[in-house]
Design a protein around this motif. Structure first.
Motif, short mmCIF file in Angstrom:
data_model
loop_
_atom_site.label_atom_id
_atom_site.label_comp_id
_atom_site.label_asym_id
_atom_site.label_seq_id
_atom_site.Cartn_x
_atom_site.Cartn_y
_atom_site.Cartn_z
N ILE A 87 57.23 36.37 39.54
CA ILE A 87 56.26 35.82 40.50
C ILE A 87 54.92 36.51 40.17
N CYS A 88 53.93 35.68 39.88
CA CYS A 88 52.66 36.23 39.38
C CYS A 88 51.57 36.02 40.44
N THR A 89 51.53 36.92 41.39
CA THR A 89 50.51 36.85 42.45
C THR A 89 49.44 37.89 42.15
N GLN A 90 48.23 37.69 42.70
CA GLN A 90 47.16 38.66 42.46
C GLN A 90 47.61 40.05 42.88
N SER A 91 48.24 40.14 44.06
CA SER A 91 48.68 41.45 44.53
C SER A 91 50.18 41.59 44.31
N LYS A 92 50.59 42.72 43.73
CA LYS A 92 52.01 42.96 43.45
C LYS A 92 52.82 42.95 44.75
N ASP A 93 52.20 43.49 45.83
CA ASP A 93 52.92 43.56 47.11
C ASP A 93 53.24 42.18 47.66
N ASP A 94 52.46 41.17 47.31
CA ASP A 94 52.76 39.83 47.81
C ASP A 94 54.06 39.30 47.19
N ALA A 95 54.36 39.72 45.97
CA ALA A 95 55.62 39.31 45.34
C ALA A 95 56.78 40.13 45.92
N GLY A 96 56.51 41.40 46.22
CA GLY A 96 57.50 42.23 46.91
C GLY A 96 58.54 42.83 45.98
N PRO A 97 59.30 43.81 46.53
CA PRO A 97 60.33 44.47 45.71
C PRO A 97 61.45 43.52 45.30
#
Ligand code: OXD
Ligand code: MN
Length: 590
Positions: A87-97
């Protein structure tokens, strides 16, 4: 560029946005020809004939399996590749662990170099598709570009593909952009990338359904789950089934089980003879899009129009509907063959394999004759139990949601959450043994919240918060249950017969929803007592039934500690409500 006659079709002129994007991909991939797919029967026939000529499809015994074909994949390309899915979102946290993450710029650069020139000797197929009934407000469209005609044939079965979808895209002005190439089928050059913020999918190096039919897992779950959060609905890994009781009332239930845990079988269940008067209707077998309706209930559509099901184990006893459904116009992948060219798989009690799924003479020393994740692709219209409401643009109203996993111990046959919030915890704590649907070790217990571990396109913490919000909006929420058809004793024997007998459990749920069945309130939720289930004609001993319907506090205390550690892995984004709900369970365990 060599021109294919199909370039002359008027399709590209339907949508300038799609035409421009296709042209940019053509330039990148340097495709030899471009073919816009209309979705007509003659087109499917023509493509099938081309693949038969090239040897990529084998026609099966026309007397017993009319219109059926066999495809064999590359032996290294037989399942979803979760470790190569991002999952390639701007923020890594939006993709989550719960997801592999890559920065969008890095992912785009990587994929650009893979796609660059990759279709030099190939035709680029443009596949416009609609997920969901073409006239439903809940449906969403996409376009898949692929260099695999096998993928086109599968998409023609699994989605509403072609001209009507492109017309809808032209009207709506928005679509999910999916780029797919089988590349070199090299596991070292294989990636499945999702860009939910821009509604894009890029998949390279695999022809396997879950990685390559982009409408399915990539769009209808990963991208759609993101869209659903933004728009206030839910995209879930759930079957949808209609259950008509002997009084003639039909109620719909949606059930989330991990891959290869029996969703297709439950969706097509045949009632046992000892439960006369029941009828079962399939709305969907894998994915449900659920929207709060104006009446405060949850309404569901199935975004797919076909089934991409696991073949082994299918026989007239386990799933007669599926067995009959796949005897015509079915695309088999990676099954074995009998002497007279009929498809064969483990679990069939008739016939004998002579050629295995890799096309070799069958030798048991090489393992199973059919691959454990061999598949059928077939139109839902072939299903004798296909619901007359499956094409209803409004969807169907859901009375109960069911979560489940494959667990040898601990989880009872069934329990009911006390309310929606508790139900979200029940869904978030699902754990199940891994199966052959994904590469990796089989049989290892892992957390698979809402059966969405491989499919949620964003941070699970935000997803659970979204579930809590959706529930708060429902005046009439469905009840939530957990089931486990897979309990075993110390010798590994299954305690519950499963398949058609599962209707007894669903029947109890529906009676609960109608306020007509009692239950035993336990720390983990409400369980039927043996006398609350209809056991007429059921061949299960009293001792097994007791074991299936009991809660072991010591094991559950350990489970609560495991769930807490798992949830805490989501840090400060985790909704506090889940830990509150867990604390309630823990205090009740004493
Ligand atoms: C599927 C899966 O193919 O879940 O449906 O892997
Ligand atoms: Mn699935």
């Amino acid at each position: 560029m060599a021109t294919a006659p199909h370039l002359l079709t008027p399709l590209p002129s339907l949508s300038k946005d799609v035409a421009e994007w296709v042209e940019s991909v053509r330039q990148l991939t340097q495709a030899k020809a471009v073919r816009w797919c209309e979705g007509s029967e003659s087109e499917v026939k023509e493509l099938t004939a081309e693949l038969v000529r090239s040897g990529d499809l084998l026609p099966l015994n026309a007397e017993h399996f009319p219109g059926c074909h066999l495809a064999r994949s590359h032996p290294s390309d037989v399942a979803r590749v979760e470790h190569l899915t991002y999952i390639c979102t701007q923020s890594k946290d939006d993709a989550g662990p719960n997801n592999n993450w890559m920065a969008p710029d890095e992912a785009r650069a990587k994929m650009r170099s893979l796609f660059s020139g990759c279709m030099k000797d190939r035709t680029l197929y443009v596949v416009p598709y609609c997920m969901g009934p073409i006239d439903s407000p809940y449906s969403r469209c996409g376009v898949e570009i692929t260099d695999s005609p096998y993928v086109v044939l599968n998409m023609a079965i699994m989605t509403r593909m072609g001209r009507p979808a492109l017309e809808r895209i032209a009207r709506e002005g928005t679509f999910v952009k999916g780029m797919h190439s089988i590349g070199e089928l090299d596991p070292e050059r294989r990636f499945i990338m999702h860009f939910p913020e821009t509604l894009e999918i890029q998949s390279y190096g695999s022809g396997y359904g879950g990685n390559a039919l982009l409408g399915k897992k990539c769009h209808a779950l990963r991208i759609a789950s993101w869209q659903a959060r933004t728009e206030g609905w839910l995209a879930e890994h759930m079957l949808i089934v209609g259950l008509q009781n002997p009084q003639g009332e039909t109620h719909y239930v949606a059930c989330a089980f991990p891959s290869a845990c029996g969703k297709t079988n439950l969706a097509m269940l045949i009632p046992p003879a000892s439960l006369p008067g029941w009828k079962v209707f399939t709305v969907g077998d894998d994915i449900a899009w659920l929207t709060p309706g104006p009446d405060g209930r949850l309404w569901a559509i199935n975004p797919e129009s076909g089934y991409f099901g696991v073949v082994p184990g299918t026989n007239p006893e386990t799933n007669r509907n599926a067995y009959e459904m796949i005897r015509r116009d079915t695309l088999f992948t990676n099954v074995a063959l009998t002497e007279d060219n009929q498809p064969w798989w483990e679990g069939l009690t008739t016939g004998k394999p002579v050629i295995d799924w890799q096309g070799r003479p069958y030798d048991p020393a090489n393992g199973p004759a059919a691959h454990p994740n061999s598949r059928f692709t077939v139109s839902a219209r072939n299903n004798p139990a296909y619901s007359p409401h499956a094409e209803d643009p409004r969807g169907v109203p859901i009375s109960a949601l069911v979560f489940g996993g494959r667990r040898r111990e601990l989880a009872p046959l069934v329990y009911e959450a006390r309310d929606w919030k508790h139900g979200v915890l029940v869904g978030a704590s699902v754990a199940s043994e891994t199966t052959a649907a994904a590469t990796g070790k089989v049989g290892v217990v892992r957390r698979d919240p809402m059966a969405m571990q491989p499919f949620c396109g964003y941070n699970f913490a935000d997803y659970w918060a979204h579930w809590l919000n959706v529930g708060a909006k429902l005046k009439n929420p469905p009840r939530i249950y957990h089931v486990n058809w897979f309990r075993r004793d110390a010798d590994g024997r299954f305690l519950w017969p499963g398949y058609g007998e599962n209707l007894r459990v669903l029947e109890w749920m529906l009676r609960r929803c109608a306020g007509q069945a009692s239950a035993n309130e336990t720390a983990i939720g409400n369980l039927p007592r043996p006398e609350d289930l209809n056991v007429k004609g059921l061949n299960v001993s009293d001792a097994d039934l007791k074991a299936l319907l009991s809660v072991d506090p010591a094991l559950w205390k350990k489970e609560v500690a495991d769930i807490r550690a798992y949830l805490q892995g989501y840090g400060s984004r985790l909704p506090a409500e889940l830990l509150n709900q867990l604390a309630i369970v823990e205090s009740r365990l004493g």
